[in-house]
Design an enzyme around this catalytic site. Structure first.
Site, mmCIF file in Angstrom:
data_model
loop_
_atom_site.group_PDB
_atom_site.id
_atom_site.type_symbol
_atom_site.label_atom_id
_atom_site.label_comp_id
_atom_site.label_asym_id
_atom_site.label_seq_id
_atom_site.Cartn_x
_atom_site.Cartn_y
_atom_site.Cartn_z
ATOM 1 N N HIS A 1 -6.917 -3.392 10.058
ATOM 2 C CA HIS A 1 -8.153 -4.119 9.727
ATOM 3 C C HIS A 1 -9.007 -4.190 11.003
ATOM 4 C CE1 HIS A 1 -5.813 -6.300 6.264
ATOM 5 N NE2 HIS A 1 -5.966 -4.999 6.058
ATOM 6 N N GLU B 1 -16.897 12.427 23.271
ATOM 7 C CA GLU B 1 -15.510 12.724 22.868
ATOM 8 C C GLU B 1 -15.340 12.752 21.353
ATOM 9 O OE1 GLU B 1 -16.335 10.549 25.124
ATOM 10 O OE2 GLU B 1 -15.341 11.300 26.934
ATOM 11 N N HIS C 1 -2.630 1.958 8.868
ATOM 12 C CA HIS C 1 -3.736 1.209 8.252
ATOM 13 C C HIS C 1 -3.952 -0.071 9.056
ATOM 14 C CE1 HIS C 1 -6.109 -1.220 5.624
ATOM 15 N NE2 HIS C 1 -5.106 -1.961 5.199
ATOM 16 N N HIS D 1 -12.700 -3.205 4.181
ATOM 17 C CA HIS D 1 -11.261 -3.517 4.272
ATOM 18 C C HIS D 1 -10.622 -2.972 5.557
ATOM 19 C CE1 HIS D 1 -7.058 -3.258 2.115
ATOM 20 N NE2 HIS D 1 -6.955 -3.591 3.387
ATOM 21 N N GLU E 1 0.830 -1.215 0.000
ATOM 22 C CA GLU E 1 0.000 0.000 0.000
ATOM 23 C C GLU E 1 0.864 1.264 0.000
ATOM 24 O OE1 GLU E 1 -3.005 -0.549 -0.490
ATOM 25 O OE2 GLU E 1 -3.760 -2.252 0.658
HETATM 26 P P1 13P Z 1 1.177 -5.523 3.176
HETATM 27 O O1 13P Z 1 1.616 -6.791 3.893
HETATM 28 O O2 13P Z 1 1.729 -5.445 1.779
HETATM 29 O O3 13P Z 1 1.460 -4.298 3.997
HETATM 30 O O4 13P Z 1 -0.402 -5.598 2.973
HETATM 31 C C1 13P Z 1 -1.261 -5.712 4.066
HETATM 32 C C2 13P Z 1 -2.563 -5.029 3.870
HETATM 33 O O5 13P Z 1 -3.261 -4.805 4.818
HETATM 34 C C3 13P Z 1 -2.989 -4.632 2.496
HETATM 35 O O6 13P Z 1 -4.067 -3.773 2.559
HETATM 36 ZN ZN ZN Z 2 -5.222 -3.901 4.440
#
Ligand code: 13P
Ligand code: ZN
Length: 281
Positions: free
Chosen positions: A147, A175, A145, A216, A121
């Site tokens: 999940h 908050e 980033h 995602h 990414e």
């Molecule tokens: P990477 O292992 O390439 O960082 O990818 C993980 C991910 O969450 C892709 O969106």
């Molecule tokens: Zn991801």
């Protein structure tokens, strides 16, 4: 936070947060990535002192040029690396790269000990840094980033609408409007790791530090590892409350809009901007 030391102070500061993200259940296996735009003088002094004999690595072309980031150094997780391993194998999980050749390429300067490369990414991280560096006047430096499960769950339960999602979250905890007055901006479902998702993300990052990659995960920008973690933690908590409320049959009421207005007046000093979605329909 666990005890951890490292020759590079930025790795020492970042790695415990990366491990904490795994502890929180936000980053399974290689899920998620993080990047930190490092202060140039500090990182070049550290690299010179600690790794004086490092050889110059070849330049690798970027998917998308970022001229405003030319010369900048980034600490960034490697593609395929596990957040869970951040403390045990920091030299494999992380690398430091410098953007070179007028922003058209990067050069590895440290890390990725097993021969890796920056996250898949990276294009979105870089465009995110370019946008948020400009919008924040240089204040924001870290992009995370994750999940995050409650946040992702809402993309299956609620309309894919930035205003509707933001108001639902603001109405769950007082908050929230103070901590993310810029709201959460929704990016439509797009293939991860592509220039297309990078461009759609850039558009939304003009308006907010937090975007949702539909179905995602979250992508958020702040000043430091601590602050970006706190931002994601707060959004995820509000999402958990929202998801529980939806699971129990939907809200009977929410925090009143007039209370949200009062909060935004009283805490204006602590907020990064005026609340985006309070008045405009
Ligand atoms: P990477 O292992 O390439 O960082 O990818 C993980 C991910 O969450 C892709 O969106
Ligand atoms: Zn991801």
């Amino acid at each position: 936070m666990p005890e951890f030391s490292h020759a590079i102070s930025f790795v020492e500061e970042m790695a415990p947060f990366v491990r904490l993200c795994w502890d929180m259940g936000w980053n399974e296996a290689n899920g998620g990535n993080v990047s930190w735009r490092l202060p140039t003088d500090e990182i070049t002094a550290i690299l010179r002192r600690r790794f004086p004999r490092a050889k110059e690595n070849p330049a690798v072309p970027l998917q998308r040029a970022q001229p405003t980031l030319d010369g900048e150094y980034f600490l960034v997780t490697g593609s395929g690396q596990f957040f869970r391993h951040a403390l045990d194998h920091p030299d494999e999980v992380f690398g430091i790269v410098q953007i070179v050749n007028d922003g058209t390429a990067y050069r590895r300067v440290w890390g990725y000990a097993m021969g890796g490369s920056p996250t898949s990414e990276f294009a979105t991280h870089l465009v995110g840094h370019a946008v948020r560096k400009r919008v924040s006047g240089g204040r924001e430096r870290v992009i995370l980033h994750c999940h995050v499960p409650e946040f992702i769950a809402l993309s299956f339960l609620m309309p894919l609408d930035s205003r509707e999602l933001t108001l639902a979250l603001w109405q769950k905890m007082p908050e929230c409007i103070v901590i993310f007055p810029d709201g959460v901006r929704v990016v439509p479902p797009l293939l991860p790791g592509t220039v297309k998702i990078a461009e759609a993300s850039a558009k939304e990052l003009e308006k907010s530090r937090i975007i949702s990659w539909t179905h995602h995960g979250i992508f958020a920008s702040e000043e430091s590892p601590e602050r970006v973690f706190a931002l994601v933690e707060t959004v995820e908590k509000a999402c958990a409350i929202q998801r529980r409320v939806l699971s129990a049959g939907g809200p009977q009421r929410g925090i009143d809009m007039s209370l949200l207005s009062e909060l935004s007046e009283n805490f204006a000093q602590a907020m990064v901007c005026r609340p985006a979605f309070l008045n405009d329909a």
